[in-house]
Scaffold this motif. Structure first.
Motif, PDB file in Angstrom:
ATOM      1  N   ALA A 179       0.830  -1.206   0.000  1.00  0.00           N
ATOM      2  CA  ALA A 179       0.000   0.000   0.000  1.00  0.00           C
ATOM      3  C   ALA A 179       0.868   1.261   0.000  1.00  0.00           C
ATOM      4  CB  ALA A 179      -0.918  -0.005   1.217  1.00  0.00           C
ATOM      5  N   ASN A 180       0.378   2.308  -0.688  1.00  0.00           N
ATOM      6  CA  ASN A 180       1.056   3.606  -0.725  1.00  0.00           C
ATOM      7  C   ASN A 180       2.526   3.488  -1.156  1.00  0.00           C
ATOM      8  OD1 ASN A 180      -1.239   5.149   0.246  1.00  0.00           O
ATOM      9  ND2 ASN A 180      -0.856   4.148   2.223  1.00  0.00           N
ATOM     10  N   ALA A 181       2.772   2.656  -2.139  1.00  0.00           N
ATOM     11  CA  ALA A 181       4.141   2.375  -2.588  1.00  0.00           C
ATOM     12  C   ALA A 181       4.935   3.632  -2.974  1.00  0.00           C
ATOM     13  CB  ALA A 181       4.106   1.383  -3.752  1.00  0.00           C
ATOM     14  N   PRO A 182       4.316   4.648  -3.615  1.00  0.00           N
ATOM     15  CA  PRO A 182       5.123   5.821  -4.007  1.00  0.00           C
ATOM     16  C   PRO A 182       5.729   6.580  -2.834  1.00  0.00           C
ATOM     17  CG  PRO A 182       3.042   5.774  -5.217  1.00  0.00           C
ATOM     18  CD  PRO A 182       2.937   4.747  -4.135  1.00  0.00           C
ATOM     19  N   PHE A 183       5.161   6.405  -1.646  1.00  0.00           N
ATOM     20  CA  PHE A 183       5.647   7.145  -0.481  1.00  0.00           C
ATOM     21  C   PHE A 183       6.725   6.393   0.299  1.00  0.00           C
ATOM     22  CE2 PHE A 183       1.149   8.426  -1.084  1.00  0.00           C
ATOM     23  CZ  PHE A 183       1.366   9.759  -1.419  1.00  0.00           C
ATOM     24  N   LEU A 184       7.007   5.153  -0.082  1.00  0.00           N
ATOM     25  CA  LEU A 184       7.977   4.348   0.653  1.00  0.00           C
ATOM     26  C   LEU A 184       9.387   4.547   0.115  1.00  0.00           C
ATOM     27  CD1 LEU A 184       6.057   0.928   0.932  1.00  0.00           C
ATOM     28  CD2 LEU A 184       6.133   2.778   2.602  1.00  0.00           C
ATOM     29  N   SER A 185      10.361   4.456   1.014  1.00  0.00           N
ATOM     30  CA  SER A 185      11.756   4.482   0.575  1.00  0.00           C
ATOM     31  C   SER A 185      12.054   3.191  -0.174  1.00  0.00           C
ATOM     32  CB  SER A 185      12.683   4.608   1.779  1.00  0.00           C
ATOM     33  OG  SER A 185      12.624   3.429   2.573  1.00  0.00           O
ATOM     34  N   LYS A 186      13.145   3.194  -0.916  1.00  0.00           N
ATOM     35  CA  LYS A 186      13.528   2.000  -1.655  1.00  0.00           C
ATOM     36  C   LYS A 186      13.735   0.826  -0.710  1.00  0.00           C
ATOM     37  CE  LYS A 186      16.719   0.429  -5.245  1.00  0.00           C
ATOM     38  NZ  LYS A 186      17.825   0.832  -6.155  1.00  0.00           N
ATOM     39  N   GLU A 187      14.367   1.096   0.429  1.00  0.00           N
ATOM     40  CA  GLU A 187      14.636   0.035   1.408  1.00  0.00           C
ATOM     41  C   GLU A 187      13.330  -0.528   1.982  1.00  0.00           C
ATOM     42  OE1 GLU A 187      16.069   3.031   1.351  1.00  0.00           O
ATOM     43  OE2 GLU A 187      18.053   2.391   0.639  1.00  0.00           O
ATOM     44  N   ALA A 188      12.393   0.370   2.315  1.00  0.00           N
ATOM     45  CA  ALA A 188      11.101  -0.068   2.873  1.00  0.00           C
ATOM     46  C   ALA A 188      10.302  -0.855   1.841  1.00  0.00           C
ATOM     47  CB  ALA A 188      10.303   1.135   3.356  1.00  0.00           C
ATOM     48  N   LEU A 189      10.384  -0.421   0.590  1.00  0.00           N
ATOM     49  CA  LEU A 189       9.674  -1.103  -0.499  1.00  0.00           C
ATOM     50  C   LEU A 189      10.189  -2.534  -0.657  1.00  0.00           C
ATOM     51  CD1 LEU A 189       7.566  -0.122  -2.680  1.00  0.00           C
ATOM     52  CD2 LEU A 189       9.520   0.089  -4.222  1.00  0.00           C
ATOM     53  N   ILE A 190      11.507  -2.667  -0.682  1.00  0.00           N
ATOM     54  CA  ILE A 190      12.116  -3.993  -0.834  1.00  0.00           C
ATOM     55  C   ILE A 190      11.780  -4.881   0.360  1.00  0.00           C
ATOM     56  CG2 ILE A 190      14.341  -5.198  -0.859  1.00  0.00           C
ATOM     57  CD1 ILE A 190      15.423  -2.836  -2.538  1.00  0.00           C
ATOM     58  N   LYS A 191      11.852  -4.312   1.565  1.00  0.00           N
ATOM     59  CA  LYS A 191      11.567  -5.085   2.778  1.00  0.00           C
ATOM     60  C   LYS A 191      10.131  -5.592   2.792  1.00  0.00           C
ATOM     61  CE  LYS A 191      11.858  -4.883   7.824  1.00  0.00           C
ATOM     62  NZ  LYS A 191      12.188  -4.047   9.009  1.00  0.00           N
ATOM     63  N   LYS A 192       9.191  -4.717   2.425  1.00  0.00           N
ATOM     64  CA  LYS A 192       7.780  -5.098   2.404  1.00  0.00           C
ATOM     65  C   LYS A 192       7.526  -6.186   1.365  1.00  0.00           C
ATOM     66  CE  LYS A 192       3.489  -3.965   3.823  1.00  0.00           C
ATOM     67  NZ  LYS A 192       3.058  -3.963   5.223  1.00  0.00           N
ATOM     68  N   CYS A 193       8.120  -6.021   0.187  1.00  0.00           N
ATOM     69  CA  CYS A 193       7.943  -7.005  -0.879  1.00  0.00           C
ATOM     70  C   CYS A 193       8.525  -8.356  -0.468  1.00  0.00           C
ATOM     71  CB  CYS A 193       8.604  -6.502  -2.155  1.00  0.00           C
ATOM     72  SG  CYS A 193       8.378  -7.595  -3.560  1.00  0.00           S
ATOM     73  N   GLN A 194       9.727  -8.350   0.094  1.00  0.00           N
ATOM     74  CA  GLN A 194      10.363  -9.596   0.510  1.00  0.00           C
ATOM     75  C   GLN A 194       9.534 -10.292   1.583  1.00  0.00           C
ATOM     76  OE1 GLN A 194      13.390 -10.906  -0.914  1.00  0.00           O
ATOM     77  NE2 GLN A 194      12.358 -12.650   0.034  1.00  0.00           N
ATOM     78  N   TYR A 195       8.956  -9.507   2.489  1.00  0.00           N
ATOM     79  CA  TYR A 195       8.084 -10.070   3.536  1.00  0.00           C
ATOM     80  C   TYR A 195       6.900 -10.801   2.915  1.00  0.00           C
ATOM     81  CZ  TYR A 195       4.291 -10.052   6.974  1.00  0.00           C
ATOM     82  OH  TYR A 195       3.232 -10.411   7.765  1.00  0.00           O
ATOM     83  N   PHE A 196       6.260 -10.191   1.907  1.00  0.00           N
ATOM     84  CA  PHE A 196       5.110 -10.828   1.259  1.00  0.00           C
ATOM     85  C   PHE A 196       5.523 -12.096   0.511  1.00  0.00           C
ATOM     86  CE2 PHE A 196       2.705  -6.552   1.080  1.00  0.00           C
ATOM     87  CZ  PHE A 196       2.015  -6.859   2.246  1.00  0.00           C
ATOM     88  N   VAL A 197       6.672 -12.039  -0.155  1.00  0.00           N
ATOM     89  CA  VAL A 197       7.171 -13.222  -0.861  1.00  0.00           C
ATOM     90  C   VAL A 197       7.424 -14.355   0.134  1.00  0.00           C
ATOM     91  CG1 VAL A 197       9.138 -14.157  -2.143  1.00  0.00           C
ATOM     92  CG2 VAL A 197       8.131 -11.971  -2.820  1.00  0.00           C
ATOM     93  N   ASP A 198       8.088 -14.035   1.242  1.00  0.00           N
ATOM     94  CA  ASP A 198       8.369 -15.038   2.271  1.00  0.00           C
ATOM     95  C   ASP A 198       7.086 -15.583   2.908  1.00  0.00           C
ATOM     96  OD1 ASP A 198      11.064 -14.675   1.837  1.00  0.00           O
ATOM     97  OD2 ASP A 198      11.343 -13.322   3.543  1.00  0.00           O
ATOM     98  N   SER A 199       6.031 -14.766   2.917  1.00  0.00           N
ATOM     99  CA  SER A 199       4.760 -15.175   3.521  1.00  0.00           C
ATOM    100  C   SER A 199       3.937 -16.078   2.614  1.00  0.00           C
ATOM    101  CB  SER A 199       3.933 -13.941   3.899  1.00  0.00           C
ATOM    102  OG  SER A 199       4.595 -13.174   4.879  1.00  0.00           O
ATOM    103  N   GLY A 200       4.359 -16.213   1.346  1.00  0.00           N
ATOM    104  CA  GLY A 200       3.661 -17.123   0.442  1.00  0.00           C
ATOM    105  C   GLY A 200       2.829 -16.459  -0.624  1.00  0.00           C
ATOM    106  N   ALA A 201       3.005 -15.153  -0.844  1.00  0.00           N
ATOM    107  CA  ALA A 201       2.233 -14.462  -1.890  1.00  0.00           C
ATOM    108  C   ALA A 201       2.580 -15.022  -3.262  1.00  0.00           C
ATOM    109  CB  ALA A 201       2.509 -12.963  -1.846  1.00  0.00           C
ATOM    110  N   ASP A 202       1.556 -15.191  -4.094  1.00  0.00           N
ATOM    111  CA  ASP A 202       1.759 -15.653  -5.469  1.00  0.00           C
ATOM    112  C   ASP A 202       2.001 -14.484  -6.415  1.00  0.00           C
ATOM    113  OD1 ASP A 202       1.070 -18.563  -5.119  1.00  0.00           O
ATOM    114  OD2 ASP A 202      -0.799 -17.658  -4.438  1.00  0.00           O
ATOM    115  N   MET A 203       1.491 -13.294  -6.018  1.00  0.00           N
ATOM    116  CA  MET A 203       1.573 -12.098  -6.857  1.00  0.00           C
ATOM    117  C   MET A 203       1.780 -10.898  -5.924  1.00  0.00           C
ATOM    118  SD  MET A 203      -1.974 -13.135  -8.803  1.00  0.00           S
ATOM    119  CE  MET A 203      -1.897 -12.121 -10.250  1.00  0.00           C
TER     120      MET A 203
END
Length: 534
Positions: free
Chosen positions: A168-192
């Motif tokens: 959520a609100n991706a344009p407002f996140l830093s690059k580091e926060a964006l990567i961390k959030k994405c990696q968390y979702f991938v590790d949690s089992g997200a397909d997309m």
């Protein structure tokens, strides 16, 4: 096969009853002067069997001991010459264990019911893995109108429901926060993974960098963008986006050509947000959806009839709309589960599983959620697990129970029935009526913290030791046991009440780490049940 079951006095009546119909020749034996079966040791069992069955040892084929005893059974097997294994943790499950003798390998170290759970879990995941890797079957299923391919991911009613998690609100996140959030979702089992833009804003200039940043993290998973802004959709399409959320009757004419040209599927909404129009009744939603499908003919799509929060427009009406649409159109459907979980003050686990079950019955293909509040932390993992449960249940034509995969997190599936507490009536009971006076431990004090990672495995507990109010050591571990054993080894505690306090706080910290609850030293993790009665 003759099986000797060794137990204690409290569990004996139950075990005698549950094994009465077994196909095996069963002897249930009580160890004298032992009420609780879990207190038995290998040495006690060896001595007891020799004392009572010395002349029958050649006739006994197997010994089962309580699953809760602390040590393994290797010593018993070696000394008696009879294969000895752990039975179930609950005597009520022994009948199941006996029925599976020969079909599973019992263990000298793990309780039998745990082995059965592990075997079920392994078989469940293997079934799903085999299905996902069957290329011929996937190719055949993709020829049906209710399935589509998004990037390299087959999506549709014939596949497990795919979990789409939104940053959520991706344009407002830093690059580091964006990567961390994405990696968390991938590790949690997200397909997309979805790039959530800001409603009413135009951040078209940021989209190329957002896609470039996230693409290495998502790998082969589809990357989508959540916006109704035509400019943002066009820029995303030009920069390799795989999926678009969303088109409606207001913006479709501006963007559908580029999506068709690049063969990018999109979520369709039965709305016209540019004119402030959002249909309410099931018939209005279905009619608007059919109009949009007609207007975007040739575009690959997923239909979103809009799942409403409880007691808003009407969650029931939105579910009916999905049902009515799917009766006449087999296209993949979208379920915005986060609309419900984020707007309900309840833990997300059970809500997510129930909504996934409803989605499965409706023919839903995509489960969509962010994780924007504390109560919904873990929703992506919960939905990924729920999707597997419902896929297994669907293929087994069964209810979603005893599948090998479950979402039981805070309660147990079965009630314990092997300990009868009323046998302890008459024993003196006592309780503390006033708090102890606080006395500082001369060995020092501790500040306990939980550092939360993307997964439980990446999380850890820290215990910082203070001597004369100055930190001099940090003990780090993944369990309370690891840390308190190190504290004892290093002689960092000298008072009994301090040791008890540390054990209690460290266990709270471990529970918080596992459940995602916020841990604050000296404060309770869970509300007192009495608060709900006021």
């Amino acid at each position: 096969m003759k099986v000797l079951i060794v137990t204690g006095e409290l569990a004996y009546p139950l075990i005698k009853e549950v094994v009465s119909d077994s196909k095996e020749d069963i002897i249930v034996h009580i160890v004298d002067n032992t009420q609780v079966a879990a207190f038995l040791t290998p040495r006690i069992i060896i001595n007891e069997v020799r004392r009572c069955f010395d002349d029958q040892l050649d006739e006994i084929d197997m010994i089962l001991v309580p699953g809760l005893i602390k040590k393994g059974t290797k010593e018993i097997t070696k000394e008696l010459g009879i294969p000895t294994f752990k039975g179930s943790t609950d005597g009520a499950d022994l009948a199941m264990v006996l029925n599976l003798i020969g079909s599973i390998d019992l263990s000298e170290d793990k309780p039998a019911d745990k082995l059965i759970e592990e075997e079920k879990r392994k078989n469940a995941f293997k079934f799903i893995e085999d299905f996902e890797n069957d290329e011929e079957n996937i190719k055949r299923l993709l020829e049906k109108p209710n399935n589509i391919m998004i990037r390299n991911l087959p999506v549709g009613e014939d596949f497990p429901m795919r979990v789409l998690s939104e940053i959520a609100n991706a344009p407002f996140l830093s690059k580091e926060a964006l990567i961390k959030k994405c990696q968390y979702f991938v590790d949690s089992g997200a397909d997309m993974i979805d790039i959530g833009m800001a409603a009413g804003e135009d951040f078209s200039d940021k989209i190329p960098e957002l896609i470039e940043t996230l693409r290495p993290i998502v790998g082969d998973r589809p990357l989508s963008i959540d916006t109704l802004n035509a400019n943002e959709i066009k820029v995303a399409a030009e920069n390799g986006i795989d999926f678009v959320l969303s088109l409606d009757l207001g913006n479709n004419s501006e963007v559908q050509e580029i999506l068709k040209e690049k063969d990018i599927p999109a979520v369709l909404l039965p709305t016209n947000f540019s004119q402030g129009k959002s249909p309410k009744s099931p018939s209005e939603r279905v009619e608007s959806m059919h109009q949009l499908i007609k207007d975007t003919e040739g575009l690959r799509y997923v239909a979103d009839l809009i799942l409403d929060p409880v007691n808003s427009s009407s969650i029931v009406e939105s579910i009916i709309a999905c049902h009515e649409f799917h009766k006449v159109n087999p296209a993949p459907m979208f379920f915005g589960v986060g609309n419900v979980t984020e707007l309900m003050d309840a833990d997300s686990g059970g809500v997510n599983v129930l909504l996934a079950g409803i989605g499965m019955e409706l023919g839903v293909s995509i489960l969509f959620t962010p994780e924007e509040s504390g109560k919904t932390r873990g929703s992506v993992y919960e939905l990924a697990t729920a999707s597997k449960m419902m896929f297994l249940a669907k293929h087994r034509k069964s209810i979603p129970k005893d599948l090998g995969i479950n979402m039981v997190a805070f309660k147990d599936k079965h009630k314990r029935t092997d300990i009868i507490l009323n046998e302890l009536d008459g024993i003196e009971q006592t309780r503390q009526v006033k708090p102890m006076k606080f006395v500082r431990d001369k060995a020092g004090s501790f500040k306990i913290n939980v550092e939360y990672g993307n997964t439980v495995r990446e999380s850890r507990i820290t215990a910082t030791h203070f001597k004369k109010n100055k930190p001099d050591l940090v003990i780090v571990g993944n369990s309370a046991k690891e840390i308190y054993e190190e504290i004892i080894t290093k002689d960092l505690v000298s008072r009994m009440e301090h040791a008890a306090y540390l054990g209690s706080e460290l266990q709270k910290a471990e529970i918080a780490m596992i459940t995602g609850k916020e841990y604050v030293q000296d404060f309770e993790l869970f509300k007192n049940p009495d608060e709900f009665k006021k």
